[in-house]
Design a protein around this motif. Structure first.
Motif, PDB file in Angstrom:
ATOM      1  N   PHE A   1       0.816  -1.211   0.000  1.00 30.59           N
ATOM      2  CA  PHE A   1       0.000   0.000   0.000  1.00 30.59           C
ATOM      3  C   PHE A   1       0.857   1.272   0.000  1.00 30.59           C
TER       4      PHE A   1
ATOM      5  N   ILE B   1       1.796   1.931  -3.586  1.00 23.86           N
ATOM      6  CA  ILE B   1       0.665   2.480  -4.352  1.00 23.86           C
ATOM      7  C   ILE B   1       0.461   3.958  -4.019  1.00 23.86           C
TER       8      ILE B   1
ATOM      9  N   ILE C   1       0.901   7.224  -6.459  1.00 25.47           N
ATOM     10  CA  ILE C   1      -0.168   8.193  -6.782  1.00 25.47           C
ATOM     11  C   ILE C   1       0.259   9.615  -6.421  1.00 25.47           C
TER      12      ILE C   1
ATOM     13  N   LEU D   1       2.779  11.235  -8.726  1.00 27.07           N
ATOM     14  CA  LEU D   1       2.310  11.737 -10.022  1.00 27.07           C
ATOM     15  C   LEU D   1       1.805  13.172  -9.928  1.00 27.07           C
TER      16      LEU D   1
ATOM     17  N   PRO E   1      -7.575  12.493  -4.674  1.00 36.75           N
ATOM     18  CA  PRO E   1      -8.568  11.561  -4.140  1.00 36.75           C
ATOM     19  C   PRO E   1      -8.109  10.107  -4.154  1.00 36.75           C
ATOM     20  N   GLY E   2      -7.407   9.713  -5.203  1.00 32.14           N
ATOM     21  CA  GLY E   2      -6.974   8.314  -5.286  1.00 32.14           C
ATOM     22  C   GLY E   2      -6.113   7.911  -4.101  1.00 32.14           C
TER      23      GLY E   2
ATOM     24  N   LYS F   1      -6.034   9.310  -1.155  1.00 32.34           N
ATOM     25  CA  LYS F   1      -6.861   9.295   0.063  1.00 32.34           C
ATOM     26  C   LYS F   1      -7.718   8.033   0.112  1.00 32.34           C
ATOM     27  N   HIS F   2      -8.202   7.619  -1.052  1.00 27.59           N
ATOM     28  CA  HIS F   2      -9.032   6.419  -1.076  1.00 27.59           C
ATOM     29  C   HIS F   2      -8.238   5.197  -0.627  1.00 27.59           C
ATOM     30  N   VAL F   3      -6.989   5.088  -1.099  1.00 29.60           N
ATOM     31  CA  VAL F   3      -6.174   3.941  -0.687  1.00 29.60           C
ATOM     32  C   VAL F   3      -5.879   4.015   0.811  1.00 29.60           C
TER      33      VAL F   3
ATOM     34  N   ILE G   1      -9.590   0.237  -5.980  1.00 31.28           N
ATOM     35  CA  ILE G   1      -8.161   0.560  -6.080  1.00 31.28           C
ATOM     36  C   ILE G   1      -7.754   0.677  -7.541  1.00 31.28           C
TER      37      ILE G   1
ATOM     38  N   VAL H   1      -9.010   4.067  -8.920  1.00 37.75           N
ATOM     39  CA  VAL H   1      -8.290   5.291  -8.526  1.00 37.75           C
ATOM     40  C   VAL H   1      -6.854   5.298  -9.052  1.00 37.75           C
ATOM     41  N   VAL H   2      -6.210   4.135  -9.097  1.00 36.42           N
ATOM     42  CA  VAL H   2      -4.833   4.102  -9.612  1.00 36.42           C
ATOM     43  C   VAL H   2      -4.838   4.412 -11.109  1.00 36.42           C
TER      44      VAL H   2
ATOM     45  N   ALA I   1      -5.393   8.089 -11.589  1.00 39.35           N
ATOM     46  CA  ALA I   1      -4.184   8.848 -11.271  1.00 39.35           C
ATOM     47  C   ALA I   1      -3.170   8.717 -12.412  1.00 39.35           C
ATOM     48  N   ARG I   2      -3.089   7.514 -12.966  1.00 37.01           N
ATOM     49  CA  ARG I   2      -2.132   7.244 -14.041  1.00 37.01           C
ATOM     50  C   ARG I   2      -2.351   8.180 -15.223  1.00 37.01           C
TER      51      ARG I   2
ATOM     52  N   THR J   1      -9.412  13.195 -12.703  1.00 36.37           N
ATOM     53  CA  THR J   1      -9.835  13.299 -11.313  1.00 36.37           C
ATOM     54  C   THR J   1     -11.077  12.438 -11.080  1.00 36.37           C
ATOM     55  N   VAL J   2     -10.909  11.430 -10.263  1.00 40.93           N
ATOM     56  CA  VAL J   2     -12.032  10.595  -9.832  1.00 40.93           C
ATOM     57  C   VAL J   2     -12.059  10.694  -8.318  1.00 40.93           C
ATOM     58  N   THR J   3     -13.157  11.213  -7.766  1.00 37.25           N
ATOM     59  CA  THR J   3     -13.187  11.350  -6.307  1.00 37.25           C
ATOM     60  C   THR J   3     -13.359   9.976  -5.670  1.00 37.25           C
ATOM     61  N   GLU J   4     -13.104   9.934  -4.350  1.00 33.60           N
ATOM     62  CA  GLU J   4     -13.206   8.684  -3.619  1.00 33.60           C
ATOM     63  C   GLU J   4     -14.609   8.098  -3.757  1.00 33.60           C
TER      64      GLU J   4
END
Ligand SMILES: [K+]
Ligand SMILES: [K+]
Lengths: 505, 505
Positions: free
Chosen positions: A297, A300, A304, A307, A345-346, A348-350, B427, B430-431, B434-435, B439-442
């Protein structure tokens, strides 16, 4: 089988704990006197806990607890200590409301329960951090350390025998089942754990202070070194600094990580290590899984945030923040090295998902714990196999042994129960917010519910690491007090008390 | 025990299904000819499916499937039909990318898999809704209806015997275990279900069109009535209208609700009702739990949106939107009566939780299903009891019978597996975001993952009911195609294929 639950014995043992609580309460009392700050909050607390404890102790001189009495004693002790622990906060006006006594009472109890359960969620705002005495700040740290010690004793000595949610799998030396006379065993285990725990705390304090002395931690003075040693080894997360570990140098931030990791490591393994036996720890599947999850984790999250040019200020810093905050949340400590609420957000989600992991069973950690996840993953894999070969018998193995089917079922049931309650708590949070007209986003509700119920501490948005829980309605905070309590002692000891059958034969 | 899995038999049966797929494909072909639109997309699809199907059919004339062959046949059939179903969308340029063939292919496959799995997540933007022919829109609706029929046959005839995740508990007349010769039974069950399903669809179409004829549904013309009958009874959710059911009058919105509810009701109970037997349905604990959950969550959502003066435009409208969207998500249909993405966070959060419920087992519904939740709640309650009386034997009861312990364990294991995969999918989302720098919120990630994997359809943010999934990276959508497939056929038939032991003895 006894006819009724022997509640007097449970209360009596809780009384003993409360009576002895007067001793650690003396530490902030002395500090307050030394600093010339108000000592009344601590004097009152000492008197109350000594009198109440002694009175409860008189209820019974029976010192043998069965399963039901064990549950009741654990539930009562955590509740009783949290109430007594709230007295200094209330009297010192910590996060006190402008007018309502209910508001101030809930806040004091929130801080105390959050401390004792090693959650580390705070209601302290900037005013409190600046104006509360060092004695009050020390008591916040100390109650977390006591909470960590208490859970160690319960987890290794008591609940492992009470077989709650598969905790009996834990590698302990005292692995006997269906024990009804618990007390002598608790006492011998307690002594062993006590030594390790104190030793680890002293090592942490010495390390942090040494960094200060050699100039690598300018603001890590003795008070801060002791304060953070207390709450890192307890994977608890309170800090006298409003900026948490973000207030300290990068070297200090790296130095805190191993102590969080050790605090969330099975203390039986730490005992072997302290005896020079590295073989058993290296063979532990759970240890590998736990450390592997942290690395997985952390990579990951570092990827993120790496980036994002707004956050990525260089390789070391990105890696440090990625690892620190993952370690902090997986071990359920809840420190922050930076305001991760500002991340993409990504990331924070992880971090949110990390909250559900927890460290190793038999440690100070909270949340689900890696032992349970390991058994769940192995159980799921086994079930794939039996779904194509229904007649095959294929036990789940862990280390050298076979995990009993009953234990596997206990674990699935426990984790499902935790998830169901977590979801219910999110509903309470959003409905209560809607009721009073506070805006709580979906992710704020999910994060806060996970962080409270799994005893992590910070979450996101207004529960973020540089913010505090005072933004939620006071009624929500009152519910959270109960949820921290239920979550810390692994749910079942509280919920069974609601069962009529518990009180009958 | 057979040495290897008989994959030829599975492929052969899948071939039969593909061959017969030419028949429903004729419907949009005829409509395209009638409307003077392009028929090529459908002609190609008919030829491909007939030839491919006939060729696969030749692989074996063995028509008996064991457990492993059943899993393979189900997995292959859903994949094969989705691929063939994507042909018309691809050739018609539905949601086609400006340049990349991969992008257009993924989008066509996404729409087809979303259709067949009765998910109802779309990549169609405003341009598509305005410019695609009625034939293409009809094919979208029809493939959902076929997907609903297919899952009914599998759920009642096949998986209930394959004992996946506790589905064997379902009230069926064909409740025999360890059946190895499945085909004759599937055929008799299929005929019964076919009649009920067609009847219910006709009733829905007649009801909707009748409302139009008496002036209560101005835009509910024959095409719309048929289109929405097909996807409400299938709890599927596609609509030829970009505004979904929000495009229609309040009366129509109320009228759609009972058909979603019926589509997510156990078809064995519907069979009893069709025979005039109301006693058995009334005795069904699962039915009461299912309807109770709908009312419970509808009241909460109505309460929350009722507090918001921006949304609350009066009692009827608030209640209608509260009930409609809860019914839509609990039944896993995925229609929307209004853009619930504009609601207060609390209401959206409760809608998110509704996604995990699902309707009754043995229906067209997706998600976890109320039967599993009911057994989980009963199992958890029982486990409280045994945690205080470990020696007590206390079976979990459902209706007149006792739920076997093995079944309870299957269900806990299944739901845990679903939750773990759901979290893994978030996961990935969101990854991947980010890649590529999207922007995708949680909450967008959580909502989209739940909606895709549990086959609901819409979610929140850019996956909201008035938006579409084209905002996610194309790679994410490719993963979502796989996840809709895995989710719809209850995970295990796909995942066991990854197990080496599956292909060995
Ligand atoms: K904590
Ligand atoms: K759907």
């Amino acid at each position: 089988m006894r006819i009724r639950v022997d509640w007097r014995s449970s209360c009596s043992l809780t009384g003993t704990v409360l009576k002895w609580l007067a001793v650690p309460l003396a530490a902030p009392l002395v500090l307050a006197a030394y600093d010339g700050d108000a000592i009344t909050p601590f004097v009152v607390a000492v008197v109350v806990t000594a009198v109440l404890g002694a009175a409860l102790e008189l209820l019974s001189d029976e010192r043998e607890l069965g399963q039901r009495e064990g549950f009741l004693m654990v539930a009562l002790t955590w509740l009783g200590v949290a109430v007594v622990g709230a007295i200094p906060f209330y009297l010192a006006g910590l996060a006190a409301g402008p007018s309502s006594a209910f508001y101030s009472l809930v806040n004091a109890l929130f801080e105390s329960m959050s401390g004792l359960t090693t959650t580390g969620a705070t209601v302290m705002g900037g005013w409190d951090f600046e104006n509360q005495s060092r004695a009050i700040l020390l008591w916040r740290q100390l109650i977390q350390w006591l909470g960590g010690l208490g859970i160690l004793i319960v987890a290794i000595g008591l609940l492992s025998n009470l077989m709650v949610g598969g905790a009996q799998l834990m590698e302990t030396e005292t692995q006997t089942r269906n024990v009804t006379k618990l007390t002598p065993q608790i006492e011998s285990t307690a002594r062993l754990i006590w030594g390790l725990y104190v030793g680890l705390t002293l090592l942490a304090a010495a390390t942090f202070y040494a960094l200060h002395l050699v100039g690598l931690g300018p603001n890590m003075d003795l008070f801060n070194a002791v304060s953070h040693a207390l709450t890192s080894v307890a994977t608890a997360g309170f800090s006298p600094e409003g900026q948490s570990i973000g207030a300290f140098s990068p070297v200090v931030q790296w130095a805190v990580m191993p102590f969080m990791i050790l605090g969330a490591t099975n203390f039986v393994l730490l005992y072997y290590i302290s005896q020079g036996d590295f073989e058993r720890p290296l063979e532990s599947e759970e240890l590998r899984f736990y450390l592997g999850a942290i690395v997985f984790f952390s990579v990951i999250v570092s990827f993120i945030i790496g980036l994002d040019p707004e956050i990525n200020k260089g390789f070391e810093e990105t890696l440090r923040h990625g690892f620190f905050n993952v370690v902090s949340l997986v071990t359920t400590t809840g420190y922050a090295s930076t305001d991760f609420d500002l991340w993409t957000p990504g990331a924070k989600h992880v971090l949110f998902l990390c909250m559900f992991l927890g460290g190793m069973a038999g440690s100070t950690t909270c949340s689900i714990k890696t032992l349970r996840w390991l058994v769940i993953f192995k159980g799921l894999y086994r079930n794939f196999f039996t779904s194509i070969h229904p007649s095959a018998v294929r036990p789940v193995r862990l280390g050298d042994g076979v995990v009993e089917e009953e234990t596997i079922n206990d674990i699935f049931s426990y984790v499902m129960l935790a998830i169901v309650i977590f979801f219910l708590l999110t509903i309470i949070i959003v409905v209560d917010a809607a009721r009073v007209g506070t805006t709580v986003t979906e992710f704020e509700a999910l994060g806060a519910a996970a962080s409270i119920f799994l005893n992590i501490g910070p979450a996101f948005g207004m529960a973020g690491p540089m913010d505090n829980y005072a933004g939620f309605p006071v009624t929500t905070r009152a519910v959270m007090v109960v949820m921290m309590w239920i979550g810390r002692i692994e749910i079942i000891p509280v919920l069974v008390l609601l069962l009529p059958a518990y009180w009958r034969s």
